[in-house]
Scaffold this motif. Structure first.
Motif, PDB file in Angstrom:
ATOM      1  N   ALA A  16      -7.735  10.900-113.572  1.00  0.00           N
ATOM      2  CA  ALA A  16      -6.989  10.729-112.324  1.00  0.00           C
ATOM      3  C   ALA A  16      -7.850  10.046-111.269  1.00  0.00           C
ATOM      4  CB  ALA A  16      -6.488  12.080-111.828  1.00  0.00           C
ATOM      5  N   MET A  17      -9.071  10.508-111.131  1.00  0.00           N
ATOM      6  CA  MET A  17      -9.985   9.932-110.143  1.00  0.00           C
ATOM      7  C   MET A  17     -10.187   8.435-110.400  1.00  0.00           C
ATOM      8  SD  MET A  17     -11.894  10.624-107.565  1.00  0.00           S
ATOM      9  CE  MET A  17     -13.377  10.252-106.701  1.00  0.00           C
ATOM     10  N   ARG A  18     -10.411   8.081-111.649  1.00  0.00           N
ATOM     11  CA  ARG A  18     -10.656   6.679-112.001  1.00  0.00           C
ATOM     12  C   ARG A  18      -9.419   5.820-111.761  1.00  0.00           C
ATOM     13  NH1 ARG A  18     -12.534   2.737-111.397  1.00  0.00           N
ATOM     14  NH2 ARG A  18     -13.362   1.292-112.906  1.00  0.00           N
ATOM     15  N   LEU A  19      -8.239   6.349-112.088  1.00  0.00           N
ATOM     16  CA  LEU A  19      -7.000   5.602-111.838  1.00  0.00           C
ATOM     17  C   LEU A  19      -6.827   5.365-110.340  1.00  0.00           C
ATOM     18  CD1 LEU A  19      -4.330   4.323-112.780  1.00  0.00           C
ATOM     19  CD2 LEU A  19      -3.292   6.596-112.495  1.00  0.00           C
ATOM     20  N   LEU A  20      -7.037   6.390-109.532  1.00  0.00           N
ATOM     21  CA  LEU A  20      -6.877   6.235-108.080  1.00  0.00           C
ATOM     22  C   LEU A  20      -7.865   5.207-107.523  1.00  0.00           C
ATOM     23  CD1 LEU A  20      -6.230   9.922-106.979  1.00  0.00           C
ATOM     24  CD2 LEU A  20      -4.559   8.058-107.228  1.00  0.00           C
ATOM     25  N   GLU A  21      -9.077   5.189-108.047  1.00  0.00           N
ATOM     26  CA  GLU A  21     -10.060   4.184-107.607  1.00  0.00           C
ATOM     27  C   GLU A  21      -9.560   2.768-107.909  1.00  0.00           C
ATOM     28  OE1 GLU A  21     -14.141   6.839-108.198  1.00  0.00           O
ATOM     29  OE2 GLU A  21     -13.504   5.477-109.801  1.00  0.00           O
ATOM     30  N   GLU A  22      -9.032   2.569-109.107  1.00  0.00           N
ATOM     31  CA  GLU A  22      -8.535   1.246-109.491  1.00  0.00           C
ATOM     32  C   GLU A  22      -7.316   0.835-108.669  1.00  0.00           C
ATOM     33  OE1 GLU A  22      -9.485  -1.340-111.641  1.00  0.00           O
ATOM     34  OE2 GLU A  22     -11.357  -0.215-111.501  1.00  0.00           O
ATOM     35  N   LEU A  23      -6.396   1.770-108.441  1.00  0.00           N
ATOM     36  CA  LEU A  23      -5.199   1.451-107.662  1.00  0.00           C
ATOM     37  C   LEU A  23      -5.568   1.105-106.218  1.00  0.00           C
ATOM     38  CD1 LEU A  23      -2.668   4.089-109.039  1.00  0.00           C
ATOM     39  CD2 LEU A  23      -2.837   1.646-109.627  1.00  0.00           C
ATOM     40  N   LYS A  24      -6.535   1.817-105.661  1.00  0.00           N
ATOM     41  CA  LYS A  24      -6.994   1.509-104.293  1.00  0.00           C
ATOM     42  C   LYS A  24      -7.608   0.108-104.252  1.00  0.00           C
ATOM     43  CE  LYS A  24      -9.654   3.229-100.384  1.00  0.00           C
ATOM     44  NZ  LYS A  24      -8.561   3.347 -99.437  1.00  0.00           N
ATOM     45  N   ALA A  25      -8.427  -0.217-105.235  1.00  0.00           N
ATOM     46  CA  ALA A  25      -9.059  -1.539-105.286  1.00  0.00           C
ATOM     47  C   ALA A  25      -8.013  -2.656-105.392  1.00  0.00           C
ATOM     48  CB  ALA A  25     -10.033  -1.615-106.455  1.00  0.00           C
ATOM     49  N   LYS A  26      -6.884  -2.342-106.012  1.00  0.00           N
ATOM     50  CA  LYS A  26      -5.813  -3.324-106.187  1.00  0.00           C
ATOM     51  C   LYS A  26      -4.811  -3.292-105.038  1.00  0.00           C
ATOM     52  CE  LYS A  26      -6.417  -3.378-111.142  1.00  0.00           C
ATOM     53  NZ  LYS A  26      -7.419  -4.402-110.952  1.00  0.00           N
ATOM     54  N   LYS A  27      -5.101  -2.465-104.024  1.00  0.00           N
ATOM     55  CA  LYS A  27      -4.271  -2.344-102.828  1.00  0.00           C
ATOM     56  C   LYS A  27      -2.843  -1.889-103.143  1.00  0.00           C
ATOM     57  CE  LYS A  27      -7.027  -5.646-100.159  1.00  0.00           C
ATOM     58  NZ  LYS A  27      -8.151  -4.810-100.192  1.00  0.00           N
ATOM     59  N   VAL A  28      -2.716  -1.007-104.134  1.00  0.00           N
ATOM     60  CA  VAL A  28      -1.427  -0.407-104.460  1.00  0.00           C
ATOM     61  C   VAL A  28      -1.207   0.768-103.511  1.00  0.00           C
ATOM     62  CG1 VAL A  28      -0.154   0.869-106.246  1.00  0.00           C
ATOM     63  CG2 VAL A  28      -1.582  -1.098-106.883  1.00  0.00           C
ATOM     64  N   GLU A  29      -0.022   0.854-102.937  1.00  0.00           N
ATOM     65  CA  GLU A  29       0.317   1.994-102.077  1.00  0.00           C
ATOM     66  C   GLU A  29       0.564   3.210-102.968  1.00  0.00           C
ATOM     67  OE1 GLU A  29       4.173   3.334 -99.638  1.00  0.00           O
ATOM     68  OE2 GLU A  29       3.289   1.459 -98.883  1.00  0.00           O
ATOM     69  N   VAL A  30      -0.245   4.254-102.783  1.00  0.00           N
ATOM     70  CA  VAL A  30      -0.168   5.430-103.644  1.00  0.00           C
ATOM     71  C   VAL A  30       0.297   6.647-102.853  1.00  0.00           C
ATOM     72  CG1 VAL A  30      -1.473   7.038-105.103  1.00  0.00           C
ATOM     73  CG2 VAL A  30      -1.929   4.577-105.235  1.00  0.00           C
ATOM     74  N   HIS A  31       1.279   7.335-103.418  1.00  0.00           N
ATOM     75  CA  HIS A  31       1.797   8.608-102.904  1.00  0.00           C
ATOM     76  C   HIS A  31       1.348   9.669-103.893  1.00  0.00           C
ATOM     77  CE1 HIS A  31       4.577   6.949 -99.798  1.00  0.00           C
ATOM     78  NE2 HIS A  31       4.260   5.861-100.496  1.00  0.00           N
ATOM     79  N   LEU A  32       0.422  10.515-103.475  1.00  0.00           N
ATOM     80  CA  LEU A  32      -0.218  11.491-104.359  1.00  0.00           C
ATOM     81  C   LEU A  32       0.384  12.877-104.206  1.00  0.00           C
ATOM     82  CD1 LEU A  32      -2.583  12.250-106.319  1.00  0.00           C
ATOM     83  CD2 LEU A  32      -3.944  12.704-104.255  1.00  0.00           C
ATOM     84  N   ILE A  33       0.635  13.510-105.358  1.00  0.00           N
ATOM     85  CA  ILE A  33       1.020  14.918-105.405  1.00  0.00           C
ATOM     86  C   ILE A  33      -0.026  15.613-106.267  1.00  0.00           C
ATOM     87  CG2 ILE A  33       2.824  16.606-105.907  1.00  0.00           C
ATOM     88  CD1 ILE A  33       4.740  14.131-106.240  1.00  0.00           C
ATOM     89  N   LEU A  34      -0.623  16.640-105.725  1.00  0.00           N
ATOM     90  CA  LEU A  34      -1.688  17.365-106.410  1.00  0.00           C
ATOM     91  C   LEU A  34      -1.233  18.806-106.591  1.00  0.00           C
ATOM     92  CD1 LEU A  34      -4.694  16.752-107.216  1.00  0.00           C
ATOM     93  CD2 LEU A  34      -5.325  17.715-105.027  1.00  0.00           C
ATOM     94  N   SER A  35      -1.225  19.280-107.822  1.00  0.00           N
ATOM     95  CA  SER A  35      -0.826  20.672-108.041  1.00  0.00           C
ATOM     96  C   SER A  35      -1.945  21.610-107.592  1.00  0.00           C
ATOM     97  CB  SER A  35      -0.497  20.917-109.516  1.00  0.00           C
ATOM     98  OG  SER A  35      -1.676  21.097-110.274  1.00  0.00           O
ATOM     99  N   GLU A  36      -1.577  22.853-107.375  1.00  0.00           N
ATOM    100  CA  GLU A  36      -2.551  23.871-106.990  1.00  0.00           C
ATOM    101  C   GLU A  36      -3.644  23.992-108.053  1.00  0.00           C
ATOM    102  OE1 GLU A  36      -2.587  28.705-106.522  1.00  0.00           O
ATOM    103  OE2 GLU A  36      -0.771  27.631-105.946  1.00  0.00           O
ATOM    104  N   TRP A  37      -3.255  23.978-109.330  1.00  0.00           N
ATOM    105  CA  TRP A  37      -4.229  24.090-110.412  1.00  0.00           C
ATOM    106  C   TRP A  37      -5.068  22.833-110.572  1.00  0.00           C
ATOM    107  CZ3 TRP A  37      -6.191  28.318-112.014  1.00  0.00           C
ATOM    108  CH2 TRP A  37      -5.452  29.498-111.921  1.00  0.00           C
ATOM    109  N   ALA A  38      -4.534  21.693-110.154  1.00  0.00           N
ATOM    110  CA  ALA A  38      -5.330  20.463-110.202  1.00  0.00           C
ATOM    111  C   ALA A  38      -6.537  20.574-109.277  1.00  0.00           C
ATOM    112  CB  ALA A  38      -4.476  19.262-109.806  1.00  0.00           C
ATOM    113  N   GLU A  39      -6.339  21.215-108.139  1.00  0.00           N
ATOM    114  CA  GLU A  39      -7.467  21.428-107.218  1.00  0.00           C
ATOM    115  C   GLU A  39      -8.569  22.237-107.894  1.00  0.00           C
ATOM    116  OE1 GLU A  39      -6.606  22.661-103.172  1.00  0.00           O
ATOM    117  OE2 GLU A  39      -4.537  21.960-103.425  1.00  0.00           O
ATOM    118  N   GLU A  40      -8.176  23.256-108.647  1.00  0.00           N
ATOM    119  CA  GLU A  40      -9.151  24.095-109.345  1.00  0.00           C
ATOM    120  C   GLU A  40      -9.840  23.305-110.464  1.00  0.00           C
ATOM    121  OE1 GLU A  40     -11.298  27.667-110.029  1.00  0.00           O
ATOM    122  OE2 GLU A  40     -10.182  26.865-108.329  1.00  0.00           O
TER     123      GLU A  40
END
Length: 188
Positions: A16-40
């Motif tokens: 997930a982290m790597r995908l978000l880095e690539e999408l940011k570099a490509k200037k894609v508008e990202v709407h993120l939903i993070l589950s409670e367990w994803a934080e853990e």
């Protein structure tokens, strides 16, 4: 391009982290939903807090926020990726049980005929998992499990992770140079 990205508590936060880095570099508008367990999982696997991910995206929603724009079919976007996707989330999508924003946003993709890419993380798979994946694949959902390829002779974890991210970017039609293509690896 505008995408919805959801992260569940399944192992594989690094993807997930790597995908978000690539999408940011490509200037894609990202709407993120993070589950409670994803934080853990972020904390356990990467010693990271959710704020590190949130700074990579344009919008962030709690999985309990059913009033978020991504819960509505009138919110226009080019697709959703759930990376990693737990079997609980996959099952909820397959059976229309939209108990949280991640599953609701995926359900919206199905009803609006939008691209939905799932990166399921579980092994071994039982018949229920396989049936749910088949059901979703028949509905047009793209199932992209993190199965590494070795024709590029990866040496680092980053190279293995990049191979999966490259496949996801390919599905989205986004250019990248994360990996060599099959034919390119055969040349000496």
């Amino acid at each position: 391009m505008r995408l919805v990205v959801a992260i569940t508590g399944a192992t594989g936060a690094i993807y997930a982290m790597r995908l978000l880095e690539e999408l940011k570099a490509k200037k894609v508008e990202v709407h993120l939903i993070l589950s409670e367990w994803a934080e853990e999982t972020l904390r356990i696997e990467m010693n990271m807090k959710k704020e590190s991910l949130i700074e990579l995206v344009d919008y962030y929603y709690l999985e309990s926020d059913m009033t978020a724009p991504v819960a509505s079919g009138s919110f226009q976007h080019q697709g959703m990726i759930i990376i990693p996707c737990s079997m609980k989330t996959l099952s909820g999508i397959a059976h229309g049980y939209a108990e949280n924003l991640i599953i609701r946003a995926a359900d919206v993709c199905l009803k609006e005929c939008r691209r939905l890419i799932l990166v399921p993380r579980e092994t071994p798979l039982n018949a229920i998992h396989l049936d749910n994946m088949l059901k979703l694949a028949k509905l047009g959902v793209e199932i992209v499990p993190p199965m590494p390829a070795f024709y590029n002779h990866p040496v680092t974890i980053e190279e293995i992770v990049n191979q999966l991210i490259a496949r996801i970017l390919d599905q989205l039609g986004l250019e990248h140079n994360l990996v060599k293509r099959w034919g390119d690896t055969m040349k000496s």
